[in-house]
Write an enzyme that holds these catalytic residues in place. Structure first.
Site, mmCIF file in Angstrom:
data_model
loop_
_atom_site.group_PDB
_atom_site.id
_atom_site.type_symbol
_atom_site.label_atom_id
_atom_site.label_comp_id
_atom_site.label_asym_id
_atom_site.label_seq_id
_atom_site.Cartn_x
_atom_site.Cartn_y
_atom_site.Cartn_z
ATOM 1 N N TRP A 370 -6.459 14.793 19.470
ATOM 2 C CA TRP A 370 -7.449 16.167 19.951
ATOM 3 C C TRP A 370 -7.479 15.755 21.373
ATOM 4 C CZ3 TRP A 370 -12.260 16.010 22.312
ATOM 5 C CH2 TRP A 370 -13.048 17.282 22.091
ATOM 6 N N HIS A 371 -7.912 14.736 22.020
ATOM 7 C CA HIS A 371 -8.125 14.467 23.483
ATOM 8 C C HIS A 371 -6.760 14.790 24.239
ATOM 9 C CE1 HIS A 371 -11.740 12.392 22.226
ATOM 10 N NE2 HIS A 371 -12.281 12.665 23.506
ATOM 11 N N GLY A 372 -5.853 14.556 23.700
ATOM 12 C CA GLY A 372 -4.621 14.888 24.384
ATOM 13 C C GLY A 372 -3.332 13.840 24.130
#
Length: 546
Positions: A370-372
């Site tokens: 989700w963060h990258g």
């Protein structure tokens, strides 16, 4: 885009040193305050007007300010796909199909951003990350609405949707402008209660009957919202002043290495603090805009004071004074913590069973993706999970020695333990989050190397100690002093959920999760061995019979 809209932001960019798009983002959040005030003035009995206003302002931001026509397309693909999945797919796999669809679409955006980086440019990825949380929870709420209420938890009952919302309501939920670019995330049921004003139902004394009665009363929001706004702007101004001094470029320069080790550690602590100031500012500003619109209302406390923390995303004071890793992480990106717990961790766990290795790893993987996809995120997450393990060992085996015999009140030397915990937590996480800011693999490892990997050395030294005779020695001291050992884990299902669900998707105790995986593999091996032996025995009997 509005003609000449860039000119004042270019001038400010040259003056302050911030990028043009970052200044635009702050501008959009600030003007959300007067827009939120106008939104609150629209008639409560005509929610369609509020919906159209929400959608119009968001389009003004996306197109009029940022010229993000492609961003509108991206948000539409996510939102339309999630609604179609919820509407046309039935059965237990529906929310998981929605989850994979939304996460996959966001992963594509992360890949594009990684392959074609544009530092300082605001694209729609941040808005899409917020939308993933909102729409995956939406799919689960629709799914829960199709289940019998008896088998649901209190949280599921509160957030379930028994019918699909109208498209206008849904679109306004997707494009709720105070939280468009940077969050916070919230569930559709909360938005629905805000829209029809049922969120503000309160119980008040009835002077005529002597009992109580329900009254709909929307409280005044100006004071709380303006305080948040002023605080958020304060964080942003301090960040603007200090970010040029405590920068990643300096930490990677030759001049940095001229500092003593202690000064380098101090620099990295302030470097992390300054980076957090930007998030404190943005999240506090958006929280204030949500409060001004009324969505931040969260009832009243036991003293009758209004609570405005429904969508609060960070508690800067508690984070900066945290004495342990859990307190540190739980007060950061709080709505993401809620999403990971309620819509990943507990959803992966089969009904009737307690969460374990699979739940922890699924949550950890979701949080990381989700963060990258930048390597720095994964360096931070893996190291933070090891810090969690060390912190839990200290809390379980060292902290009881500093507590009074009842294990509830502090002992005479508990203050020493607290000071040590504060310093260890703050310094360790300043080191741990550095790759989260730098992102690149080579530069992240280079910076850690300039600090002699001292936190990693401390982690592995602590883990070696708790795997050595040192652990039985601590247990013996604890048992001698208390007459018993502190229980390693509680037995109720809810308490297991609380203890095993690490904040930000981090495994609460990777050692125990790995032990559980090993035990599952051993049991599976024994089961297969037993099954194979039974088949061989049956085959042998068949040959003898012939």
């Amino acid at each position: 885009m509005i003609p000449f809209i860039d000119l004042p932001f270019i001038w400010l960019s040259n003056l302050l040193g911030a990028s043009k798009d970052e200044l635009k983002l702050i501008f959009c959040i600030i003007i959300s305050y007067p827009f939120a005030r106008l939104l609150k003035q629209l008639p409560d009995n005509e929610p369609w007007k509020k919906n159209l206003f929400l959608i119009s302002v968001s389009f003004f931001y996306l197109v009029g300010i940022f010229d993000l026509w492609g961003g509108i397309r991206t948000l539409f693909i996510s939102a339309a796909g999630a609604y179609a999945i919820a509407a046309y797919i039935d059965g237990p796999y529906m929310p998981w199909i929605g989850f994979v669809y939304l996460m996959g679409h966001m992963l594509y955006s992360h890949l594009y951003r990684e392959l074609y980086p544009a530092p300082g440019v605001v694209d729609v990825t941040g808005a899409q990350m917020v939308l993933v949380m909102k729409l995956t929870s939406f799919c689960w709420s629709v799914y829960d609405g199709r289940l019998p209420e008896e088998g649901l938890s209190d949280f599921q009952k509160d957030r379930r949707l028994t019918k699909l919302p109208p498209l206008l309501d849904y679109t306004a939920y997707v494009l709720y402008f105070p939280a468009l670019f940077a969050g916070p995330s919230f569930d559709f049921r909360e938005f629905e209660r805000w829209l029809d004003c049922s969120m503000f139902d309160v119980v008040i004394p009835d002077s005529k009957s002597g009992g109580t009665k329900r009254k709909r009363k929307i409280p005044k929001t100006n004071g709380a919202a303006l305080w948040k706004g002023a605080t958020g702007l304060g964080w942003i101004l301090v960040f603007t002043k200090l970010s040029t001094i405590y920068s990643a470029e300096f930490a990677l320069s030759d001049t940095y290495m001229e500092y003593s080790f202690a000064r380098r550690v101090w620099f990295i602590y302030v470097f992390g603090l300054v980076a957090r100031l930007k998030y404190y500012g943005v999240w506090t500003l958006t929280d204030g805009a949500c409060i001004l619109s009324g969505l931040g209302y969260n009832g009243v406390d036991e003293k009758g004071n209004i609570k405005w923390d429904r969508v609060t995303n960070v508690n800067a004071w508690k984070l900066e004074t945290a004495e342990n890793s859990r307190a540190y992480l739980e007060n950061w990106n709080m709505n993401t913590n809620k999403w990971l717990r309620n819509y990943v961790y507990l959803r992966v766990t089969p009904k009737g069973k307690k969460p374990g290795f699979r739940s922890s790893m699924a949550t950890f993987g979701t949080s990381a993706l989700w963060h990258g996809i930048s390597p720095g995120y994964y360096l931070t997450f893996v190291t933070a999970s090891l810090v969690q393990t060390v912190a839990k060992n200290f809390r379980r085996h060292v902290r009881p020695i500093f507590m009074a015999l009842d294990q509830k009140s502090p002992g005479p030397y508990k203050k020493i333990y607290d000071i040590f915990g504060f310093l260890a937590t703050q310094i360790a996480f300043s080191y741990v989050v550095a790759p989260f800011i730098i992102l690149g693999l080579g530069d992240s490892l280079r910076l850690w190397g300039r600090l002699w990997f001292f936190v990693h050395v401390g982690i592995f030294a602590s883990m070696a100690f708790f795997s050595s005779p040192g652990k039985p020695w601590l247990q013996a001291r604890q048992k001698k002093r208390l007459g018993r050992l502190q229980p390693s884990r509680t037995t109720s299902l809810e308490s297991v959920h609380q203890s095993r669900s690490g904040p930000m998707g981090l495994p609460e105790n990777p050692e125990e999760d790995l032990q559980e995986l090993q035990e599952e593999m051993r049991q599976e091996f024994l089961l297969r061995k037993k099954s194979l032996a039974a088949k061989r025995q049956a085959a042998s009997k068949g040959k003898k019979a012939k």
